[in-house]
Design a protein around this motif. Sequence first.
Motif, PDB file in Angstrom:
ATOM      1  N   HIS A  58       0.784  -1.240   0.000  1.00 10.96           N
ATOM      2  CA  HIS A  58       0.000   0.000   0.000  1.00 10.96           C
ATOM      3  C   HIS A  58       0.817   1.293   0.000  1.00 10.96           C
ATOM      4  CE1 HIS A  58      -3.301  -2.696   0.883  1.00 10.96           C
ATOM      5  NE2 HIS A  58      -2.768  -3.060   2.040  1.00 10.96           N
ATOM      6  N   SER A  59       2.078   1.257   0.378  1.00 14.27           N
ATOM      7  CA  SER A  59       2.772   2.527   0.632  1.00 14.27           C
ATOM      8  C   SER A  59       3.369   3.162  -0.619  1.00 14.27           C
ATOM      9  CB  SER A  59       3.890   2.305   1.654  1.00 14.27           C
ATOM     10  OG  SER A  59       4.951   1.556   1.085  1.00 14.27           O
ATOM     11  N   GLY A  60       3.677   2.364  -1.642  1.00 11.13           N
ATOM     12  CA  GLY A  60       4.398   2.883  -2.788  1.00 11.13           C
ATOM     13  C   GLY A  60       5.809   3.310  -2.448  1.00 11.13           C
ATOM     14  N   ALA A  61       6.377   2.725  -1.409  1.00 11.30           N
ATOM     15  CA  ALA A  61       7.708   3.119  -0.942  1.00 11.30           C
ATOM     16  C   ALA A  61       8.790   2.530  -1.833  1.00 11.30           C
ATOM     17  CB  ALA A  61       7.919   2.662   0.500  1.00 11.30           C
ATOM     18  N   PRO A 115       1.862  10.681   8.503  1.00 14.47           N
ATOM     19  CA  PRO A 115       1.264  11.889   7.916  1.00 14.47           C
ATOM     20  C   PRO A 115       1.170  11.761   6.395  1.00 14.47           C
ATOM     21  CG  PRO A 115       3.548  12.275   8.488  1.00 14.47           C
ATOM     22  CD  PRO A 115       3.204  10.923   9.028  1.00 14.47           C
ATOM     23  N   PRO A 116       0.250  12.484   5.764  1.00 16.48           N
ATOM     24  CA  PRO A 116       0.174  12.464   4.292  1.00 16.48           C
ATOM     25  C   PRO A 116       1.508  12.877   3.669  1.00 16.48           C
ATOM     26  CG  PRO A 116      -1.770  13.515   5.216  1.00 16.48           C
ATOM     27  CD  PRO A 116      -0.818  13.301   6.357  1.00 16.48           C
ATOM     28  N   GLY A 117       1.966  12.098   2.730  1.00 14.96           N
ATOM     29  CA  GLY A 117       3.269  12.349   2.126  1.00 14.96           C
ATOM     30  C   GLY A 117       4.393  11.587   2.781  1.00 14.96           C
ATOM     31  N   GLY A 118       4.094  10.944   3.910  1.00 13.81           N
ATOM     32  CA  GLY A 118       5.078  10.106   4.592  1.00 13.81           C
ATOM     33  C   GLY A 118       6.044  10.910   5.441  1.00 13.81           C
ATOM     34  N   GLY A 154       9.693   1.406   9.319  1.00 11.34           N
ATOM     35  CA  GLY A 154       9.444   2.661   8.627  1.00 11.34           C
ATOM     36  C   GLY A 154       9.602   2.515   7.125  1.00 11.34           C
ATOM     37  N   ASP A 155       9.023   3.477   6.393  1.00 11.04           N
ATOM     38  CA  ASP A 155       9.172   3.476   4.935  1.00 11.04           C
ATOM     39  C   ASP A 155       9.086   4.914   4.434  1.00 11.04           C
ATOM     40  OD1 ASP A 155       6.345   4.155   3.780  1.00 11.04           O
ATOM     41  OD2 ASP A 155       5.928   2.613   5.283  1.00 11.04           O
ATOM     42  N   ASP A 156       9.551   5.117   3.206  1.00 11.04           N
ATOM     43  CA  ASP A 156       9.537   6.457   2.605  1.00 11.04           C
ATOM     44  C   ASP A 156       8.391   6.618   1.611  1.00 11.04           C
ATOM     45  OD1 ASP A 156      10.347   4.802   0.595  1.00 11.04           O
ATOM     46  OD2 ASP A 156      12.221   5.860   0.144  1.00 11.04           O
ATOM     47  N   GLY A 157       7.275   5.943   1.898  1.00 16.38           N
ATOM     48  CA  GLY A 157       6.144   5.954   0.977  1.00 16.38           C
ATOM     49  C   GLY A 157       5.263   7.182   1.122  1.00 16.38           C
ATOM     50  N   THR A 158       4.022   7.040   0.658  1.00 22.53           N
ATOM     51  CA  THR A 158       3.114   8.178   0.574  1.00 22.53           C
ATOM     52  C   THR A 158       2.415   8.501   1.877  1.00 22.53           C
ATOM     53  OG1 THR A 158       1.352   6.669  -0.162  1.00 22.53           O
ATOM     54  CG2 THR A 158       2.685   7.751  -1.865  1.00 22.53           C
ATOM     55  N   GLY A 159       2.528   7.646   2.887  1.00 23.04           N
ATOM     56  CA  GLY A 159       1.907   7.918   4.172  1.00 23.04           C
ATOM     57  C   GLY A 159       0.413   7.670   4.157  1.00 23.04           C
ATOM     58  N   GLY A 160      -0.270   8.177   5.200  1.00 20.53           N
ATOM     59  CA  GLY A 160      -1.710   8.013   5.297  1.00 20.53           C
ATOM     60  C   GLY A 160      -2.161   6.675   5.843  1.00 20.53           C
TER      61      GLY A 160
END
Length: 426
Positions: A343-346, A399-402, A365-371
Amino acid sequence: MEAQAGRRAAVMAARGLAVAAVALAAGIPLFVIAVVSLALIPAAGVGIILAPVALLSVRALADQQRTWATDWTGVEIARPYRPEPAGRSPWRRAAWVLGDPATWRDVLWVLVNIPVGFVLGLVPAACLVYGLEGLAVAPWLARITGYGWGPFWPLADYGFLGTAATILLAALLVLAGLPLAPALLRAHARFSRALLAPTRDALERRVAHLATTREEAVDASAAELRRIERDLHDGAQARLVALSMNIGLAEELMKRDPETAARLLAEARQASGTALTELRDLVRGIHPPVLAERGLDGGVRALALSLPIPVDVSGDLPGRLDAPVESAGYFAVAEALANVVKHSGAARAWVELEHDGRRLRAIVGDDGTGGAIVAPGGGLAGVERRLAAFDGTMAVTSPPGGPTIVTLELPCALSSPRTSPSSGTG
């Protein structure tokens, strides 16, 4: 036997002196500092930083008393504190400490313990010391002009009778101090338990929490059994049935149509390999072999290597966890990483593992899109239920945007040291 009892009483009296000294030397400064730090909270928020430090120092003193009570008298005092939140901000830390009712009972205990601990700890040692001093000094009282013994110095004015009375009083003090030392130390432990142990309301909330988590654990186990049964029925079992039918047809066609029989046998061989792979995957989903062989950090590193995105794994646990806790931690991390992939697109993820002596903390943790949210019926909700069965907690910051950071905590101890620590990056 008498000598052993005397040594035990002397040890208990020395421990009582330690209790008395801590009550004064540590209790008074800590109480004053705690009150001052609380008073500074309205003053530009300085107390927000100072108060948790002071109150946690009071908690450390209370924990020391719990240890002494258990080790010295056998009186166990449970810790009633709420789990520490995952966030590191001063406001969250202050809210955690100040919002815990056990914190205020610790402060009350420190205040009341100043006179109570001092008296109960000092009396046995005072009896023994005064008594032994009287026994050692009394025979010489008649020869030493103007010297008195302890609180009974006027007896020195009565010659032989005064000396005899002094020896008798000194012996009585020693005899009184022998049973007083362990008795008063136990009394102090019970007094501490009355203030430091969980209250009835806390115990009732604890029982309700355990009942809820037990029901959730039973439901999760039942769902897991149904999943295993479904996977066996729809997967490996169906393939094995088809394999048996192909082999039976091949037997019948072996003489009449060797080419078709050979083709059926090739299909059977391929089906057997597929069924074996499915069975291995199913077993791995129940308890991965790498987890049993290499422990939690080794299992997480192996899991990271199997994912389609780079996953950095840091941390090194110095020992092994109990198997149920280790399994719960592994599958919690695995589910969090599965959510990252789905789901994250990280482009990248990371896992940090650490153990502070009381609990395991895993940060995914991940550097994806958040949310990311903990939605009912979702994967993260399942992780939360799995951890709750072990008094564990999960906190999600997304947070939105990760970035998305999932912090998993499990109260546990390391059960055995590991001889060959692993290291590296997955």
